[in-house]
Design a protein around this motif. Structure first.
Motif, mmCIF file in Angstrom:
data_model
loop_
_atom_site.group_PDB
_atom_site.id
_atom_site.type_symbol
_atom_site.label_atom_id
_atom_site.label_comp_id
_atom_site.label_asym_id
_atom_site.label_seq_id
_atom_site.Cartn_x
_atom_site.Cartn_y
_atom_site.Cartn_z
ATOM 1 N N VAL A 3 -13.023 1.686 -4.619
ATOM 2 C CA VAL A 3 -12.511 2.954 -4.562
ATOM 3 C C VAL A 3 -12.956 3.464 -3.168
ATOM 4 O O VAL A 3 -13.842 3.277 -2.766
ATOM 5 C CB VAL A 3 -12.855 4.142 -5.421
ATOM 6 C CG1 VAL A 3 -13.115 3.515 -6.672
ATOM 7 C CG2 VAL A 3 -14.277 4.183 -5.513
ATOM 8 N N LEU A 4 -11.638 4.343 -2.270
ATOM 9 C CA LEU A 4 -12.150 4.572 -0.885
ATOM 10 C C LEU A 4 -12.479 6.266 -0.833
ATOM 11 O O LEU A 4 -11.125 6.728 -2.073
ATOM 12 C CB LEU A 4 -10.885 4.627 -0.780
ATOM 13 C CG LEU A 4 -11.196 5.643 0.674
ATOM 14 C CD1 LEU A 4 -12.171 5.268 2.303
ATOM 15 C CD2 LEU A 4 -9.910 6.013 1.878
ATOM 16 N N LEU A 5 -13.986 6.671 -1.226
ATOM 17 C CA LEU A 5 -14.243 8.415 -1.395
ATOM 18 C C LEU A 5 -13.783 9.147 -0.438
ATOM 19 O O LEU A 5 -13.322 8.674 1.148
ATOM 20 C CB LEU A 5 -15.704 8.053 -1.535
ATOM 21 C CG LEU A 5 -16.183 7.439 -2.591
ATOM 22 C CD1 LEU A 5 -17.867 7.596 -2.311
ATOM 23 C CD2 LEU A 5 -16.167 7.849 -3.573
ATOM 24 N N ILE A 6 -13.140 9.764 -0.590
ATOM 25 C CA ILE A 6 -12.119 11.120 0.068
ATOM 26 C C ILE A 6 -12.615 12.531 0.801
ATOM 27 O O ILE A 6 -12.682 12.805 0.873
ATOM 28 C CB ILE A 6 -10.587 11.482 -0.852
ATOM 29 C CG1 ILE A 6 -10.283 10.319 -1.147
ATOM 30 C CG2 ILE A 6 -10.524 12.799 -0.242
ATOM 31 C CD1 ILE A 6 -8.752 10.939 -1.877
ATOM 32 N N LYS A 7 -13.907 12.719 -1.048
ATOM 33 C CA LYS A 7 -15.240 13.683 -0.691
ATOM 34 C C LYS A 7 -16.246 12.906 -0.969
ATOM 35 O O LYS A 7 -16.312 11.942 -1.403
ATOM 36 C CB LYS A 7 -14.622 14.498 -1.634
ATOM 37 C CG LYS A 7 -13.397 15.838 -1.115
ATOM 38 C CD LYS A 7 -13.188 16.344 -2.904
ATOM 39 C CE LYS A 7 -11.776 17.000 -2.365
ATOM 40 N NZ LYS A 7 -11.523 17.446 -3.663
ATOM 41 N N ASP A 8 -16.706 13.708 -0.463
ATOM 42 C CA ASP A 8 -18.787 13.567 -0.696
ATOM 43 C C ASP A 8 -18.957 13.619 -2.435
ATOM 44 O O ASP A 8 -18.579 14.560 -2.656
ATOM 45 C CB ASP A 8 -19.714 13.961 0.008
ATOM 46 C CG ASP A 8 -19.756 14.093 1.210
ATOM 47 O OD1 ASP A 8 -18.758 13.164 2.085
ATOM 48 O OD2 ASP A 8 -20.472 14.944 2.659
ATOM 49 N N ASP A 41 -4.696 -2.032 0.757
ATOM 50 C CA ASP A 41 -5.297 -2.304 1.918
ATOM 51 C C ASP A 41 -4.622 -1.371 2.532
ATOM 52 O O ASP A 41 -4.683 -0.896 3.779
ATOM 53 C CB ASP A 41 -3.927 -3.715 1.715
ATOM 54 C CG ASP A 41 -5.032 -5.385 2.066
ATOM 55 O OD1 ASP A 41 -6.047 -4.949 1.794
ATOM 56 O OD2 ASP A 41 -4.238 -6.061 1.305
ATOM 57 N N ALA A 42 -3.113 -0.614 2.141
ATOM 58 C CA ALA A 42 -2.335 0.631 3.030
ATOM 59 C C ALA A 42 -3.039 1.635 2.349
ATOM 60 O O ALA A 42 -3.300 2.229 3.867
ATOM 61 C CB ALA A 42 -1.428 0.801 2.160
ATOM 62 N N VAL A 43 -3.716 2.109 1.814
ATOM 63 C CA VAL A 43 -4.699 3.020 1.568
ATOM 64 C C VAL A 43 -5.891 2.994 2.842
ATOM 65 O O VAL A 43 -5.981 4.372 3.752
ATOM 66 C CB VAL A 43 -5.097 3.391 0.399
ATOM 67 C CG1 VAL A 43 -7.162 5.082 0.303
ATOM 68 C CG2 VAL A 43 -4.651 3.952 -0.907
ATOM 69 N N LEU A 44 -6.932 2.071 2.978
ATOM 70 C CA LEU A 44 -7.844 2.216 3.537
ATOM 71 C C LEU A 44 -7.038 1.833 5.075
ATOM 72 O O LEU A 44 -7.521 2.353 5.956
ATOM 73 C CB LEU A 44 -7.899 0.761 3.707
ATOM 74 C CG LEU A 44 -9.305 0.703 2.159
ATOM 75 C CD1 LEU A 44 -9.425 -1.183 1.712
ATOM 76 C CD2 LEU A 44 -10.548 1.322 2.675
ATOM 77 N N ARG A 45 -6.110 1.010 5.189
ATOM 78 C CA ARG A 45 -4.913 1.054 6.328
ATOM 79 C C ARG A 45 -4.665 3.230 7.114
ATOM 80 O O ARG A 45 -4.610 3.366 8.694
ATOM 81 C CB ARG A 45 -3.713 0.434 6.260
ATOM 82 C CG ARG A 45 -4.114 -0.904 6.616
ATOM 83 C CD ARG A 45 -3.026 -1.300 7.694
ATOM 84 N NE ARG A 45 -1.618 -1.970 6.596
ATOM 85 C CZ ARG A 45 -1.495 -2.688 5.579
ATOM 86 N NH1 ARG A 45 -2.530 -3.506 4.979
ATOM 87 N NH2 ARG A 45 -0.578 -1.974 4.836
ATOM 88 N N GLN A 46 -4.121 4.111 5.899
ATOM 89 C CA GLN A 46 -4.114 4.824 6.670
ATOM 90 C C GLN A 46 -5.349 5.396 7.008
ATOM 91 O O GLN A 46 -5.443 6.447 7.336
ATOM 92 C CB GLN A 46 -3.298 5.389 4.779
ATOM 93 C CG GLN A 46 -2.970 6.255 5.576
ATOM 94 C CD GLN A 46 -2.110 7.355 3.862
ATOM 95 O OE1 GLN A 46 -2.499 6.874 3.093
ATOM 96 N NE2 GLN A 46 -1.455 8.113 3.721
ATOM 97 N N TRP A 47 -6.668 5.545 6.050
ATOM 98 C CA TRP A 47 -7.305 6.695 5.984
ATOM 99 C C TRP A 47 -8.110 5.516 7.288
ATOM 100 O O TRP A 47 -8.513 7.040 8.168
ATOM 101 C CB TRP A 47 -8.221 5.871 5.693
ATOM 102 C CG TRP A 47 -9.878 6.348 5.393
ATOM 103 C CD1 TRP A 47 -10.906 6.283 6.177
ATOM 104 C CD2 TRP A 47 -10.689 8.162 4.962
ATOM 105 N NE1 TRP A 47 -12.363 7.174 5.948
ATOM 106 C CE2 TRP A 47 -11.869 8.162 5.507
ATOM 107 C CE3 TRP A 47 -10.049 8.369 4.305
ATOM 108 C CZ2 TRP A 47 -12.465 8.717 5.134
ATOM 109 C CZ3 TRP A 47 -10.181 9.970 3.963
ATOM 110 C CH2 TRP A 47 -11.393 10.264 4.301
#
Length: 146
Positions: A3-8, A41-47
């Motif tokens: 998962v990519l954390l959006i908030k702490d 991959d798409a979410v990480l590129r967007q981030w």
């Protein structure tokens, strides 16, 4: 599950970090409550793209604030007010009056950004303006009697 954390998230990590968590915790809590997104991959590129855009935006804002600070340092603002018989002002010079005088000179500065001690007598005063990104500007205000 990655998962990519959006908030702490206390005990897990800071926003922007990619973490490996159990499927139930990731789907039900982190993704379900909006603390994270599934790390595709798409979410990480967007981030990464949004991080770059934010960095460019911040750099532009800092440059604008420095330019404004340089311009403010060069001006000398004058305000004419009514004076009583004892040489003191009727009332005091307010942030609204200073912000309006700055606007008349072509500077759009919010009155909440201005800092100064109370002005109750004619004379010259140094006014500080907080412009954001820890950049402050100083300019001289001359208060004269009518």
């Amino acid at each position: 599950m990655r998962v990519l954390l959006i908030k702490d998230v206390k005990g897990l990590g800071k926003a922007g970090e990619v973490k490996e968590v159990k499927d139930g915790y990731g789907n039900n809590f982190l993704v379900g409550k909006g603390y994270a997104k599934v790390a595709t991959d798409a979410v990480l590129r967007q981030w990464e793209a949004s991080k770059r855009a934010k960095a460019e935006s911040d750099a532009y804002e800092v440059a604008q604030a420095k330019s404004l600070a340089d311009d403010l340092a060069k001006i000398k603002l004058e305000i004419a007010v009514k004076i009583g018989a004892n040489g003191a002002l009727f009332g005091s010079v307010t942030k609204d009056e200073i912000a309006k005088a700055l606007k008349d000179k072509g500077f759009e500065i919010d009155k909440k950004c201005l800092e100064f001690d109370s002005i109750k007598t004619p004379g010259e005063y140094e006014i500080h303006a907080k412009l954001g990104h820890q950049i402050t500007a100083k300019f001289t205000l001359s208060v004269k009697g009518e």
